[in-house]
Design a protein around this motif. Structure first.
Motif, mmCIF file in Angstrom:
data_model
loop_
_atom_site.group_PDB
_atom_site.id
_atom_site.type_symbol
_atom_site.label_atom_id
_atom_site.label_comp_id
_atom_site.label_asym_id
_atom_site.label_seq_id
_atom_site.Cartn_x
_atom_site.Cartn_y
_atom_site.Cartn_z
ATOM 1 N N LEU A 111 0.772 -1.229 0.023
ATOM 2 C CA LEU A 111 0.212 -0.055 0.017
ATOM 3 C C LEU A 111 0.991 1.210 -0.130
ATOM 4 O O LEU A 111 0.334 2.494 0.082
ATOM 5 C CB LEU A 111 -0.912 -0.074 1.324
ATOM 6 C CG LEU A 111 -1.812 -1.275 1.203
ATOM 7 C CD1 LEU A 111 -2.556 -0.982 2.647
ATOM 8 C CD2 LEU A 111 -2.762 -1.437 0.264
ATOM 9 N N VAL A 112 2.158 1.444 0.080
ATOM 10 C CA VAL A 112 3.011 2.421 0.420
ATOM 11 C C VAL A 112 2.858 3.272 -1.094
ATOM 12 O O VAL A 112 2.760 2.919 -2.103
ATOM 13 C CB VAL A 112 4.562 2.024 0.440
ATOM 14 C CG1 VAL A 112 4.371 1.151 1.719
ATOM 15 C CG2 VAL A 112 5.119 1.202 -0.539
ATOM 16 N N GLY A 113 3.160 4.379 -0.949
ATOM 17 C CA GLY A 113 3.254 5.270 -2.160
ATOM 18 C C GLY A 113 4.422 6.119 -2.200
ATOM 19 O O GLY A 113 4.720 6.945 -3.260
ATOM 20 N N GLY A 114 5.462 5.887 -1.505
ATOM 21 C CA GLY A 114 6.912 6.322 -1.574
ATOM 22 C C GLY A 114 7.667 5.469 -0.962
ATOM 23 O O GLY A 114 7.692 4.559 -0.099
ATOM 24 N N ILE A 115 9.064 5.875 -1.210
ATOM 25 C CA ILE A 115 10.260 5.036 -0.688
ATOM 26 C C ILE A 115 10.355 5.305 0.717
ATOM 27 O O ILE A 115 10.848 4.205 1.281
ATOM 28 C CB ILE A 115 11.624 5.557 -1.453
ATOM 29 C CG1 ILE A 115 12.575 4.542 -1.206
ATOM 30 C CG2 ILE A 115 11.998 7.029 -1.271
ATOM 31 C CD1 ILE A 115 14.129 4.809 -1.900
ATOM 32 N N GLY A 116 9.896 6.190 1.485
ATOM 33 C CA GLY A 116 10.262 6.479 2.631
ATOM 34 C C GLY A 116 9.641 5.308 3.795
ATOM 35 O O GLY A 116 10.128 4.730 4.487
ATOM 36 N N LEU A 117 8.184 5.199 3.373
ATOM 37 C CA LEU A 117 7.290 4.212 4.096
ATOM 38 C C LEU A 117 7.907 2.838 4.091
ATOM 39 O O LEU A 117 8.016 1.734 4.548
ATOM 40 C CB LEU A 117 5.965 4.625 3.972
ATOM 41 C CG LEU A 117 4.856 3.446 4.694
ATOM 42 C CD1 LEU A 117 5.201 3.807 6.120
ATOM 43 C CD2 LEU A 117 3.487 3.964 4.389
ATOM 44 N N LEU A 118 8.262 2.649 2.433
ATOM 45 C CA LEU A 118 8.468 1.230 2.319
ATOM 46 C C LEU A 118 10.055 0.944 2.916
ATOM 47 O O LEU A 118 10.074 -0.396 3.440
ATOM 48 C CB LEU A 118 9.004 1.337 0.590
ATOM 49 C CG LEU A 118 9.365 -0.032 -0.037
ATOM 50 C CD1 LEU A 118 8.428 -1.211 0.243
ATOM 51 C CD2 LEU A 118 9.718 0.212 -1.550
#
Length: 477
Positions: A111-118
């Protein structure tokens, strides 16, 4: 901590080692293997996802390496803590916890939308995966009959090839199929974790660990269940002892064993006494008795992790950089991955014929030669052939490594020793994906895979500092 009566520990160990391979052993091997395959599937999938996100999100090589390395950072911490927890609270409980952490974090990654949360979620995925592997090999080795213990652990490790093959299939058919293909890959990786969690709770606790904690009656019941279980394979095993009735919960000691356990010869090694360790379990790994084997096993784990993850995490991207399309590079990786299974099969046979150290060192030498070839060839056929050889030898070496690691420590230190060895190895798996882009820039794939070959050679040399416990009781120090 209650002290285990020496006779009780010896009786339980002898009875476990005298068993044939039973249906209960099959359940333990399959239940543990499912979790093992899930680990491999996750680690394998991230190599395809990095390649896809590099095109979709415009990731740099450094960012791709960071995604891979952050997961291995979690695995390093998870392996170290998981082993300590497994020696303290039991093998099965740690299994369940690791799968829960892994499943939730993997599902959320879709569900992530960017590299930070991933990156955050990949760290938590690593925590679960890192604790899983050393605990699983410790658990299965403590239940396996001594005569075929090494072979069973290699078969357990062969589930890694099943999971990596599943990752390659998902990477080939699902990841490039749509813009959200990588999200579906994460979702598919999370769903089976629910099933594996249920299976794990249905498995028994290690009777050796239970006896070491003074919980003799529980250990007796587990052993009696295995003795009553139908035999699936008797080759190379002594006749199973007659089932012993489980003692009452309040029994202070075990009843005398019957059958093979009762007729044990004086040569049977005395059990270890699980006395408190001054300075803790980690300090005990560096005591005079164990420091040589600890240093050797840490070197092997570090070098093998560096070369394996440095190579296999980046192979799809390296092939893309060589001019192959994304789909074609994924197809090559799938074919290369299929060579893992025969590598495990040959290692499973040789480990009980040649022994642990010779098998491990030969497969590591084969890995070194294959790495040099893979880094220097350019034709499609040669790339596939050398890549398959690298898969064959490297994964056979992994099987032998997981077999020998739990055997070099006594029961009170086994999960801690295996966990810290794996944790040290994960340090290398953090560094390698970050270093590969630097090596590729400095000297291309030739220099990169030559470096991997050097690490394989160093690991092969370090294997000869280990002890070989093939066919011996685990409680023999």
């Amino acid at each position: 901590m209650n002290e285990t009566p020496a006779g009780a520990q010896r009786t339980i160990s002898q009875r476990l080692d005298a068993l044939p391979f039973t249906r209960s052993h099959g359940r333990v091997l399959t239940g543990s293997g499912i979790g093992w395959a899930l680990d491999a599937m996750d680690v394998g999938l991230i190599s395809f996802i990095i390649a896809a996100l590099s095109a979709q999100w415009g990731l740099t090589k450094g960012e791709g390496g960071l995604i891979a390395s952050i997961g291995f950072a979690g695995m390093a911490i998870g392996a170290s803590l998981g082993g300590l927890l497994a020696d303290r609270i039991g093998r099965r409980q740690v299994f369940a916890l690791t799968l829960l952490v892994y499943g939730v974090a993997t599902g959320a990654s879709a569900l992530v939308g960017g590299i930070g949360l991933l990156l955050v979620l990949r760290f938590f995925v690593g925590l679960g995966l890192g604790a899983e592997l050393p605990v699983a090999s410790t658990y299965v080795s403590e239940l396996a009959p001594a005569r075929i213990r090494g072979r069973i652990i290699v078969i357990l490790e062969a589930f890694w090839a099943v999971g990596w093959t599943a990752a390659a299939l998902i990477g080939y058919f699902v990841v490039p199929g749509s813009e959200n293909g990588w999200r579906w890959a994460f979702a598919l990786g999370a769903i089976p974790a629910v099933y594996a969690l249920i299976v794990r709770w249905g498995l028994p606790e290690s009777p050796r660990w239970l006896a070491g904690r003074g919980r003799v009656a529980e250990a007796e019941r587990v052993v009696a269940d295995f003795e009553r279980s139908p035999a699936l394979w008797r080759r190379g095993s002594a006749p199973a002892p007659a089932p012993a009735p489980a003692p009452a919960q309040s029994a202070p000691a075990v009843a005398p064993a019957t059958g093979a356990a009762a007729s044990a010869t004086p040569e049977t090694p005395a059990p270890e006494r699980l006395e408190p360790v001054r300075g803790g379990r980690l300090a005990a790994l560096w005591s005079a008795e164990f420091r040589g084997r600890t240093l050797s096993i840490w070197v092997v784990w570090f070098c093998v992790n560096f070369a394996y993850y440095g190579a296999f995490i980046w192979i799809p991207s390296i092939l893309v950089d060589a001019g192959f399309s994304l789909v074609r590079s994924f197809a090559f990786t799938l074919i290369i991955t299929l060579a893992q299974l025969p590598g495990y099969a040959v290692a499973a046979w040789l480990i009980e014929v040649w022994g642990r150290r010779l098998t491990l060192s030969v497969f590591l030498l084969g890995s070194a030669v294959s790495a040099i070839l893979f880094g220097t060839v350019h034709a499609e056929g040669a790339i596939i052939a050398s890549g398959m050889a690298l898969s064959f030898f490297n994964l056979g070496a992994w099987g032998a490594l997981y077999a020998v690691t739990p055997e070099i420590y006594p029961t009170s230190l086994r999960a801690t020793g295996a966990g810290w060895a794996a944790g040290v190895g994960r340090i290398a798996s953090i560094v390698a994906p970050l270093l590969v882009p630097v090596l590729l820039l400095a000297g291309g794939s030739g220099l990169t895979f030559t470096v991997f070959a050097v690490f394989f050679l160093a690991a092969a040399g370090a294997t000869w500092g280990l002890v070989d416990r093939g066919g011996k009781a685990l409680d023999d120090r």
